[in-house]
Design a protein around this motif. Structure first.
Motif, short mmCIF file in Angstrom:
data_model
loop_
_atom_site.label_atom_id
_atom_site.label_comp_id
_atom_site.label_asym_id
_atom_site.label_seq_id
_atom_site.Cartn_x
_atom_site.Cartn_y
_atom_site.Cartn_z
N ARG A 31 0.83 -1.21 0.00
CA ARG A 31 0.00 0.00 0.00
C ARG A 31 0.86 1.25 0.00
O ARG A 31 0.59 2.21 -0.72
CB ARG A 31 -0.91 0.02 1.23
N LEU A 32 1.90 1.26 0.81
CA LEU A 32 2.80 2.41 0.87
C LEU A 32 3.53 2.60 -0.45
O LEU A 32 3.69 3.73 -0.93
CB LEU A 32 3.80 2.25 2.02
N ARG A 33 3.99 1.51 -1.06
CA ARG A 33 4.68 1.60 -2.35
C ARG A 33 3.76 2.17 -3.41
O ARG A 33 4.14 3.08 -4.16
CB ARG A 33 5.19 0.23 -2.78
N LEU A 34 2.53 1.68 -3.48
CA LEU A 34 1.57 2.18 -4.45
C LEU A 34 1.23 3.64 -4.18
O LEU A 34 1.02 4.42 -5.11
CB LEU A 34 0.30 1.33 -4.44
N GLY A 35 1.22 4.03 -2.91
CA GLY A 35 0.94 5.41 -2.55
C GLY A 35 2.02 6.38 -3.02
O GLY A 35 1.76 7.57 -3.16
N ARG A 36 3.23 5.88 -3.25
CA ARG A 36 4.33 6.74 -3.71
C ARG A 36 4.45 6.79 -5.23
O ARG A 36 5.21 7.59 -5.76
CB ARG A 36 5.65 6.24 -3.12
N LEU A 37 3.71 5.93 -5.95
CA LEU A 37 3.79 5.92 -7.42
C LEU A 37 3.24 7.22 -7.98
O LEU A 37 2.21 7.72 -7.54
CB LEU A 37 2.98 4.76 -8.00
N THR A 38 3.93 7.75 -8.98
CA THR A 38 3.46 8.94 -9.68
C THR A 38 2.96 8.53 -11.06
O THR A 38 3.24 7.42 -11.54
CB THR A 38 4.59 9.98 -9.84
N LEU A 39 2.27 9.44 -11.71
CA LEU A 39 1.82 9.20 -13.08
C LEU A 39 3.01 8.96 -14.00
O LEU A 39 2.99 8.08 -14.86
CB LEU A 39 1.00 10.40 -13.57
N ARG A 40 4.08 9.70 -13.76
CA ARG A 40 5.31 9.54 -14.54
C ARG A 40 5.88 8.13 -14.34
O ARG A 40 6.31 7.49 -15.30
CB ARG A 40 6.34 10.60 -14.11
N ASP A 41 5.86 7.63 -13.10
CA ASP A 41 6.34 6.27 -12.81
C ASP A 41 5.52 5.23 -13.57
O ASP A 41 6.07 4.28 -14.13
CB ASP A 41 6.25 5.96 -11.31
N ARG A 42 4.20 5.40 -13.58
CA ARG A 42 3.34 4.43 -14.25
C ARG A 42 3.58 4.45 -15.76
O ARG A 42 3.66 3.40 -16.40
CB ARG A 42 1.86 4.72 -13.97
N LEU A 43 3.75 5.65 -16.32
CA LEU A 43 4.03 5.79 -17.74
C LEU A 43 5.37 5.15 -18.09
O LEU A 43 5.50 4.43 -19.08
CB LEU A 43 4.01 7.26 -18.13
N ALA A 44 6.38 5.37 -17.25
CA ALA A 44 7.71 4.79 -17.48
C ALA A 44 7.65 3.26 -17.38
O ALA A 44 8.31 2.56 -18.15
CB ALA A 44 8.72 5.35 -16.49
N ALA A 45 6.85 2.74 -16.45
CA ALA A 45 6.73 1.28 -16.31
C ALA A 45 6.06 0.67 -17.53
O ALA A 45 6.47 -0.38 -18.01
CB ALA A 45 5.95 0.95 -15.03
N ILE A 46 5.05 1.34 -18.07
CA ILE A 46 4.38 0.85 -19.28
C ILE A 46 5.37 0.87 -20.45
O ILE A 46 5.47 -0.07 -21.22
CB ILE A 46 3.13 1.69 -19.62
N ALA A 47 6.11 1.98 -20.57
CA ALA A 47 7.08 2.11 -21.67
C ALA A 47 8.16 1.05 -21.59
O ALA A 47 8.64 0.57 -22.61
CB ALA A 47 7.70 3.50 -21.65
#
Length: 197
Positions: A31-47
């Protein structure tokens, strides 16, 4: 013998309590890890994932949707190639603040939640949007500037802290004083996409 059964029962209860506590701790850490994710992080992970071929659909403020193959991530921007571009050489810079939503495919949703490594020492990841636009300005690269209020084509004359000066001219002509038919001073907060070849 009864004591042995009692001790075995107590031992199994303690083991179960310890497993429950470890499971609760792991859930809380996630939960804490997901709470620190940013939109930029999610976009980078998809890329960085294999899902979707590295391309992701992005909805910008105002409703425009682009399909972007991210290549470089900055502090507050992402650049890459767009699938909508007429030529395969067309690139763009998208401010993270201009993204209204990511529109991942089902296969991209899970990879977008993956842990991203801590920020590396790559210089690009520390550079802000004005720096990138200053490079386009210095090279006198013709751009197509999409803003919340409309589109314009021309050359960036100046890039300040929070705005750009755009000399308006036809895309197929170089920036010459006689080709310029106007100027726009655009706040960076209004910029959605900067496209260039």
């Amino acid at each position: 013998m009864r004591w042995d059964l009692l001790f075995d029962d107590l031992e199994s209860q303690i083991d179960q309590d310890q497993r429950d506590e470890e499971r609760a701790l792991a859930i809380e850490e996630e939960r804490l890890r997901l709470g620190r994710l940013t939109l930029r992080d999610r976009l980078a992970a998809i890329a960085g994932s294999d899902a979707g071929g590295g391309s992701v659909r992005i909805e910008l403020h105002g409703g425009r949707t682009i399909t972007l193959r991210p290549q470089v991530f900055g502090r507050d921007w992402v650049s890459g190639r767009t699938a909508e571009a007429a030529s395969s050489a067309a690139q763009c810079v998208v401010p993270i603040a201009a993204i209204a939503a990511l529109l991942p495919a089902r296969a991209q949703l899970e990879p977008s939640l993956e842990s991203v490594p801590e920020a590396s020492a790559r210089i690009a990841e520390r550079l802000g949007l004005p720096f990138v636009l200053r490079d386009l300005c210095r090279r006198r690269t013709p751009v197509h500037l999409s803003t919340i209020d409309g589109d314009a084509t021309g050359t960036l004359d100046r890039v300040a802290r929070d705005h750009v000066d755009l000399a308006l001219h036809d895309a197929d002509r170089p920036r010459r004083e006689n080709a310029v038919h106007g100027y726009r001073i655009v706040p960076l907060a209004r910029v959605l996409v900067v496209e260039f070849s």
